[in-house]
Design an enzyme around this catalytic site. Structure first.
Site, PDB file in Angstrom:
ATOM      1  N   LYS A 118       0.880  -1.177   0.000  1.00 15.48           N
ATOM      2  CA  LYS A 118       0.000   0.000   0.000  1.00 15.48           C
ATOM      3  C   LYS A 118       0.912   1.219   0.000  1.00 15.48           C
ATOM      4  CE  LYS A 118      -3.625   2.341   2.513  1.00 15.48           C
ATOM      5  NZ  LYS A 118      -3.641   2.877   3.870  1.00 15.48           N
TER       6      LYS A 118
ATOM      7  N   GLY B   1      -8.479   9.641   9.849  1.00 14.98           N
ATOM      8  CA  GLY B   1      -8.802   9.809  11.264  1.00 14.98           C
ATOM      9  C   GLY B   1      -9.851  10.858  11.552  1.00 14.98           C
TER      10      GLY B   1
ATOM     11  N   ALA C  21      -9.819   5.665   4.395  1.00 12.80           N
ATOM     12  CA  ALA C  21      -9.677   6.814   5.302  1.00 12.80           C
ATOM     13  C   ALA C  21     -10.931   7.658   5.416  1.00 12.80           C
ATOM     14  CB  ALA C  21      -8.517   7.717   4.906  1.00 12.80           C
ATOM     15  N   GLY C  22     -11.186   8.062   6.647  1.00 11.01           N
ATOM     16  CA  GLY C  22     -12.219   9.049   6.942  1.00 11.01           C
ATOM     17  C   GLY C  22     -13.533   8.485   7.440  1.00 11.01           C
TER      18      GLY C  22
ATOM     19  N   ASN D 240      -9.681   1.768   9.838  1.00  9.32           N
ATOM     20  CA  ASN D 240      -8.717   1.671  10.930  1.00  9.32           C
ATOM     21  C   ASN D 240      -9.181   2.486  12.138  1.00  9.32           C
ATOM     22  OD1 ASN D 240      -6.523   1.498  12.642  1.00  9.32           O
ATOM     23  ND2 ASN D 240      -5.009   1.939  11.108  1.00  9.32           N
ATOM     24  N   SER D 241      -9.102   3.817  12.041  1.00 14.88           N
ATOM     25  CA  SER D 241      -9.406   4.648  13.213  1.00 14.88           C
ATOM     26  C   SER D 241     -10.782   4.355  13.790  1.00 14.88           C
ATOM     27  CB  SER D 241      -9.334   6.134  12.849  1.00 14.88           C
ATOM     28  OG  SER D 241      -8.049   6.472  12.397  1.00 14.88           O
TER      29      SER D 241
END
Lengths: 385, 261
Positions: free
Chosen positions: B100, B161, B187-188, B209-210
């Site tokens: 990645k 995040g 993301a986001g 993830n976050s």
């Protein structure tokens, strides 16, 4: 004659003095999308005292959002306590009777091996001002030695020009830390009695030299207790925002050192208590959501435990402020430290504390691959297959 | 739906949820969340590989998870040459052909550098990596990355995040319309409903993830995302009713006209 402040450090116009800030100003600052000096003034005002808990909760939420439930760890290694300056607050000032020493390269190598055994992957190498015993070439050799062992090597030493910072970077240094100590030029002149450190402007310009040289990280801070703390905080924030906007490829971090007892018995003229320091850290996290905020072992275990993850994202542990001091035989004979370490817990105890706070200690949060990447060749990426 | 695989350069996955491994409070919780998510593809930063200190290492515990393919990432790289170097080391250590590409030179807002990302992907794809670039939601860049041989594109839904969800939805739709390779939102995202919405739009997968690591109960949140991704994919297959700016009556007012004729 004190040096004039650069434009970017001049007092921002239209900011309320803290004593005139109201609870409404504090609530607006807590909700601001891009909090700046005006919001900082409100968050540090007496009106914010009643809102300390919401500030802490906001600071924690912002810290988790950017850094997750982690604390990045580093360890300092003092290479030398020779110094040519007369800083009134420092245990290594040239008029202190502290015995002087400088690690030989063989001793430095042993200390680094010991730190590596302890698990550290980020080491901060420290010296006093430039002296014949610990000059630039000595520091450069120590950085190169450290870079063979640790993924991340940073330096806290004396101000340098772009050329010297470039050489340090090529030797394997990823970043520097350099505190302005106080942003008040007049107080700066009073406290720095002699030596090269009397030059306020040279110290203020040095972080920019490091960033121009391509350093990845620069840590800044004010030694809290030397000058009026709200003014210091405002200028520290202005400094961070200035560096962030001009050097967008690098990371800026902020430390919050407080004057600690040292051999000369210096008493802070503007002492900062725990509550104000906590408020200051919460306020900085609200204003600077994505910068590392750093807390060292100068602070007590109780204070550090409470601040971990609540604004603070990076901490030292197991620190010795003596020259060397990690290799047992040398620790016994090491002269006095730069200041008294307050948190003397060992790594295991500290990491266990972090775990009970649902925070993961990170020893390695970087990789030497980025440091050791080959230089870009002119035509390296120009051919599309 | 049994044959509905996520295919990346010949590698096939039945799960369309990809998990990130940063920001967790501890490694056992991270592993529990990965198991609960049912994911088969997990990304991990080279900077979190630490074979010298097992308690600090993410690679070892991840390699021990059955049924999980690793996709190392280059988080921390400031430019293409650093990302390429990191990719080589990560492949040597992990044995995975996946990479990645994450190049975000600004460590504060972590936005990807389109120019350096393109340069790194061009080199790594030519070297045979399965290249998955984290990228800004730019439809032109997406086609350029497809042209140089990337296995997928991974545009951000919003800032890493941030939890601002699919703030870039309009641009993602443009990417999806023309892409010939899987589009994976990276993301986001904050809520499982946003993951479902991404899948309903036509995304091939989402990377989380976050939203899991910062949840009060990460394994439970991971399981919720898994269900949302499946629901969103199923809805996409079932065929969503077209949107209309006008009301469409279930009993049309004009039906009598046909009856009269």
């Amino acid at each position: 004659m004190p040096n004039p402040l650069p434009d970017w450090l001049s007092p921002p116009p239209g900011i309320k003095r803290p004593e005139f800030c109201t609870e409404r100003d504090v609530l607006a600052a807590l909700a601001a999308d891009d909090a700046g000096p005006a919001e900082l003034a409100a968050l540090l005002s007496p009106a914010a005292d009643a809102l300390l808990e919401p500030m802490a909760q906001r600071a924690q939420a912002l810290t988790v959002r950017h850094f997750g439930r982690t604390i990045t760890l580093y360890v300092p290694l003092y290479l030398s306590n020779y110094c040519s300056s007369g800083c009134v607050y420092c245990g290594f000032a040239s008029d202190r009777t502290t015995p002087r020493s400088c690690l030989s390269e063989a001793d430095a190598s042993q200390e680094m091996d010991k730190l590596k055994q302890m698990g550290f992957e980020e080491v901060l190498l420290l010296t006093g001002e430039r002296t014949p015993k610990a000059d630039f070439e000595y520091l450069e050799r120590c950085v190169a030695m450290a870079a063979t062992r640790f993924h991340q090597v940073t330096v806290e030493a004396f101000p340098m020009g772009v050329d010297e910072y470039q050489r340090l970077s090529q030797a394997g240094c990823a970043g520097i830390t350099l505190y302005q100590e106080t942003y008040d030029p007049e107080q700066y002149e009073r406290l720095h009695r002699w030596g090269p450190k009397r030059d306020y402007a040279a110290r203020l310009e040095a972080p920019e030299h490091a960033l121009q040289a391509g350093m990845r990280t620069v840590g800044i801070g004010a030694l809290l207790g030397l000058s009026e703390p709200v003014m210091e905080a405002t200028r520290l924030l202005q400094h961070a925002r200035h560096l962030r906007s001009r050097y967008w490829r690098s990371g800026i971090s902020i430390s919050f050192p407080r004057v600690r007892p040292e051999a000369g018995g210096f008493k802070a003229p503007f002492p900062v208590d725990d509550t104000f320091l906590a408020k200051l850290i919460f306020a900085f996290r609200i204003c600077l959501r994505d910068m590392h905020l750093v807390l060292s072992t100068r602070e007590s275990p109780q204070f550090r435990d409470g601040m971990a993850g609540v604004g603070i994202s990076k901490m030292s542990i197991g620190s010795r402020t003596t020259v060397g001091g990690y290799v047992e035989d040398r620790a016994k004979s090491a002269p006095g430290g730069q200041f008294e370490v307050s948190d003397q817990r060992d790594i295991t105890t500290f990491c266990n504390m972090l775990c009970t706070h649902h925070l993961q200690p990170l020893f390695k949060n970087w990789d030497a691959a980025y440091r050791d990447a080959p230089p870009r060749a002119a035509a390296a990426f120009t051919v599309c297959s | 739906m049994d044959t509905d695989h996520l295919e990346l350069k010949g590698h096939r996955f039945t799960s369309r949820l990809i998990m990130g491994t940063g920001k967790f409070a501890d490694t056992p919780t991270m592993c529990e969340a990965i198991k609960a998510s049912g994911t088969q593809l997990v990304t991990v930063a080279l900077r979190r590989f630490n074979p010298d200190l097992p308690g600090d290492d993410l690679l070892g515990p991840l390699l021990a998870l059955p049924g999980v393919t690793l996709m190392p990432n280059t988080s921390g790289a400031r430019d293409a040459r650093e990302a390429i170097r990191a990719a080589h080391i990560a492949r040597d250590l992990s044995g995975s052909p996946f990479i990645k590409v994450e190049i975000h030179p600004n460590p504060h807002h972590l936005m990807p550098d389109a120019i350096e990302t393109y340069e790194a992907c061009k080199v790594l794809a030519a070297e045979g990596f399965v290249v998955m670039p984290y990228m800004p939601p730019d439809p032109v860049l997406a086609k350029r990355l497809e042209d140089v041989g990337c296995a997928s594109v991974m545009p951000l839904g919003s800032a890493i995040g941030s939890g601002h969800g699919l703030a870039a939805a309009e641009l993602l739709r443009l990417i999806l319309r023309d892409s010939g390779i899987p589009v994976i939102v990276d993301a986001g995202l904050r809520a499982p409903s946003e993951a479902a919405a991404a899948m309903e739009m036509g995304c091939a997968a989402v990377l989380i993830n976050s939203a899991v690591a910062a949840a009060a109960n990460p394994p439970a949140m991971a399981a919720a995302f898994a269900q949302a991704v499946q629901a969103g994919r199923a809805a996409r297959h079932a065929g969503l009713m077209p949107r209309s700016e006008m009301a469409v009556a279930t009993s049309p007012l004009t039906s009598f006209l046909g009856a009269a004729q």
